[in-house]
Design a protein around this motif. Structure first.
Motif, PDB file in Angstrom:
ATOM      1  N   ARG A 109      20.701 -24.104  56.449  1.00 57.34           N
ATOM      2  CA  ARG A 109      21.720 -24.229  57.606  1.00 57.34           C
ATOM      3  C   ARG A 109      22.880 -23.457  57.266  1.00 57.34           C
ATOM      4  O   ARG A 109      23.486 -22.656  57.968  1.00 57.34           O
TER       5      ARG A 109
ATOM      6  N   SER B 280      24.387 -34.519  62.163  1.00 57.81           N
ATOM      7  CA  SER B 280      23.791 -34.044  63.374  1.00 57.81           C
ATOM      8  C   SER B 280      24.613 -33.237  64.318  1.00 57.81           C
ATOM      9  O   SER B 280      25.579 -33.331  64.178  1.00 57.81           O
ATOM     10  N   PRO B 281      24.074 -32.661  65.376  1.00 58.00           N
ATOM     11  CA  PRO B 281      24.908 -31.939  66.381  1.00 58.00           C
ATOM     12  C   PRO B 281      25.583 -32.854  66.987  1.00 58.00           C
ATOM     13  O   PRO B 281      26.674 -32.403  67.387  1.00 58.00           O
ATOM     14  N   LYS B 282      25.306 -34.127  67.374  1.00 60.05           N
ATOM     15  CA  LYS B 282      26.288 -35.080  68.074  1.00 60.05           C
ATOM     16  C   LYS B 282      27.213 -35.375  66.920  1.00 60.05           C
ATOM     17  O   LYS B 282      28.592 -35.543  67.455  1.00 60.05           O
TER      18      LYS B 282
ATOM     19  N   ARG C 109      28.620 -33.469  64.569  1.00 62.20           N
ATOM     20  CA  ARG C 109      29.244 -32.054  64.527  1.00 62.20           C
ATOM     21  C   ARG C 109      30.321 -32.019  65.634  1.00 62.20           C
ATOM     22  O   ARG C 109      31.535 -31.625  65.680  1.00 62.20           O
ATOM     23  N   ARG C 110      29.801 -32.244  66.853  1.00 61.76           N
ATOM     24  CA  ARG C 110      30.594 -32.207  68.115  1.00 61.76           C
ATOM     25  C   ARG C 110      31.810 -33.341  67.931  1.00 61.76           C
ATOM     26  O   ARG C 110      33.221 -32.947  68.208  1.00 61.76           O
TER      27      ARG C 110
END
Length: 103
Positions: free
Chosen positions: A27, A74-76, A78-79
């Protein structure tokens, strides 16, 4: 059945799923390559790299640690990390503006 060593030797693509890189490493690689391809981001990347280069050893270690946390998140998460960093940036900017005001 092939052992782990033969699978590594027989891999076809150096950056594919059998490259030996972890999922987060892949990634990170995709992130960096994707960002570098976009010519409009080169200035921002170079500014970030220069800022990193001017950090002391402790600052560089902290940066790398936080970057690893971000890349593995995780994407959450990261936000959430992005929101936290933006708030910290806003607080820093406000404190600088407050210190520039004449008494």
């Amino acid at each position: 059945m092939k052992n782990q060593f033969s699978r590594r030797v027989a891999r076809k693509a150096p950056n594919g799923p059998d490259s030996g890189l972890s999922r987060s490493g892949l990634r990170a690689q995709k992130f960096l390559l994707g960002t570098l391809v976009n010519k409009h981001d080169n200035g921002a990347i170079h500014r970030a790299l220069l800022k990193f280069a001017h950090l002391n050893e402790r600052g560089q270690g902290k940066f790398i640690s936080q970057m690893n946390d971000f890349l593995l998140a995780s994407p959450k998460r990261r936000r959430l990390l992005t929101e936290i960093w933006e708030r910290e940036q806003d607080v820093s900017a406000m404190s600088l503006m407050a210190s520039d005001r004449p008494d």
